[in-house]
Design a protein around this motif. Structure first.
Motif, PDB file in Angstrom:
ATOM      1  N   ARG A   1       0.794  -1.202   0.086  1.00  0.00           N
ATOM      2  CA  ARG A   1       0.109   0.151  -0.027  1.00  0.00           C
ATOM      3  C   ARG A   1       0.822   1.350  -0.088  1.00  0.00           C
ATOM      4  O   ARG A   1       0.706   2.288  -0.571  1.00  0.00           O
TER       5      ARG A   1
ATOM      6  N   LYS B   1       2.176   1.750  -3.153  1.00  0.00           N
ATOM      7  CA  LYS B   1       1.096   2.532  -4.479  1.00  0.00           C
ATOM      8  C   LYS B   1       1.026   3.783  -4.339  1.00  0.00           C
ATOM      9  O   LYS B   1       0.340   4.544  -5.341  1.00  0.00           O
ATOM     10  N   LYS B   2       1.614   4.570  -3.248  1.00  0.00           N
ATOM     11  CA  LYS B   2       1.425   6.162  -2.874  1.00  0.00           C
ATOM     12  C   LYS B   2      -0.159   6.439  -3.172  1.00  0.00           C
ATOM     13  O   LYS B   2      -0.415   7.301  -3.891  1.00  0.00           O
ATOM     14  N   ASP B   3      -1.024   5.872  -2.781  1.00  0.00           N
ATOM     15  CA  ASP B   3      -2.384   6.468  -2.670  1.00  0.00           C
ATOM     16  C   ASP B   3      -2.684   7.574  -1.837  1.00  0.00           C
ATOM     17  O   ASP B   3      -3.669   8.018  -1.857  1.00  0.00           O
ATOM     18  N   PHE B   4      -1.927   7.771  -0.806  1.00  0.00           N
ATOM     19  CA  PHE B   4      -2.146   8.912   0.175  1.00  0.00           C
ATOM     20  C   PHE B   4      -0.693   9.770   0.086  1.00  0.00           C
ATOM     21  O   PHE B   4       0.276   9.347  -0.388  1.00  0.00           O
TER      22      PHE B   4
ATOM     23  N   ASP C   1      -6.018  11.612   0.689  1.00  0.00           N
ATOM     24  CA  ASP C   1      -6.415  10.759  -0.364  1.00  0.00           C
ATOM     25  C   ASP C   1      -5.942  11.500  -1.672  1.00  0.00           C
ATOM     26  O   ASP C   1      -5.234  12.709  -1.565  1.00  0.00           O
ATOM     27  N   ARG C   2      -6.025  10.939  -2.722  1.00  0.00           N
ATOM     28  CA  ARG C   2      -5.744  11.600  -3.893  1.00  0.00           C
ATOM     29  C   ARG C   2      -6.662  12.858  -4.310  1.00  0.00           C
ATOM     30  O   ARG C   2      -5.874  13.623  -5.172  1.00  0.00           O
TER      31      ARG C   2
END
Length: 239
Positions: free
Chosen positions: A78, A81-84, A136-137
């Motif tokens: 996670r 993935k650099k979701d945040f 978040d993005r």
């Protein structure tokens, strides 16, 4: 053991006099000097809406050594993935509010009452309390945590997540940054399976206070904090 009632004098009884639950004293106030004294002595406030101010020093204590952080394979994935996006000390009030409201939204009692939030906001304004924000993005605050820093010890207070793993990402970011800054210990206060899974361990009060005493000999890194690392997702274990 008796539970001590505090008056206006700025002092606490010896923490060894806490009862079996860790409760040490009742009363006093949430002024900046009293809160700083409490943390320096291994004491923290925690109480509900219908309670007086309660002061605790649990035995044993849950702690996390910064270089003992455990990142699971799924959390490491996670992170990569650099979701945040993660920041520090950019929305302390927002993190405080979210830590409180997310519990009431679930029908749970919150100890982050308005007077408690005001007290920690004053600690933040004075440079001692810090937040980590996960967004978040779309840039929405979706997780985070806050706590108090003195010497080379960070006292974790509360965390929240509105999206899966958002608080864990905030914790990884904090722990790795504290490790880079040379911090000795993160006080997690009471035992939770969530924190144990990330490397936290229980420690006797005497050892905790010994480490705290040595750590307080170092200058406090006051805020606002600005991170200079990005979480790397590496699984770390203490040698």
């Amino acid at each position: 053991m008796p539970v001590f009632r505090l008056d206006r004098s700025l002092q606490f009884p010896p923490v060894e006099l806490s009862d079996k639950s860790g409760l040490l004293a009742v009363g006093g106030d949430l002024s900046l000097p009293r809160l700083l004294l409490a943390y320096k002595e291994g004491i923290f406030p925690w109480y509900g809406e219908d309670d007086p101010i309660l002061w605790w020093s649990p035995e044993p204590r849950l702690v996390l050594f910064p270089d003992a952080l455990h990142i699971s394979k799924s959390l490491g994935k996670r992170l990569r993935k650099k979701d945040f996006s993660v920041t520090m000390d950019t929305d302390f009030a927002g993190v405080l509010e979210a830590c409180s409201t997310i519990r009431t939204e679930r029908g749970e009692e919150t100890w982050l009452l308005p007077e408690m939030r005001r007290a920690y906001q004053k600690l933040h304004d004075a440079g001692y309390a810090h937040s980590v924000e996960t967004r978040d993005r779309e840039g929405q605050l979706c997780g985070g945590l806050y706590g108090v820093s003195l010497g080379r010890v960070f006292f974790g207070e509360s965390m929240f997540a509105r999206v899966s793993d958002a608080s864990k990402v905030a914790l990884v970011h904090l722990v790795q940054q504290l490790d880079a800054w040379g911090f000795d210990l993160i006080d997690c206060q009471v035992q939770t399976d969530h924190l144990i899974s990330m490397g936290a361990v229980t420690m006797g009060r005497r050892r905790f206070l010994s480490i705290l005493k040595e750590s307080l000999k170092h200058p406090t890194l006051k805020g606002p904090w600005r991170p200079d690392l990005q979480p790397d997702g590496i699984h770390r274990k203490r040698a």
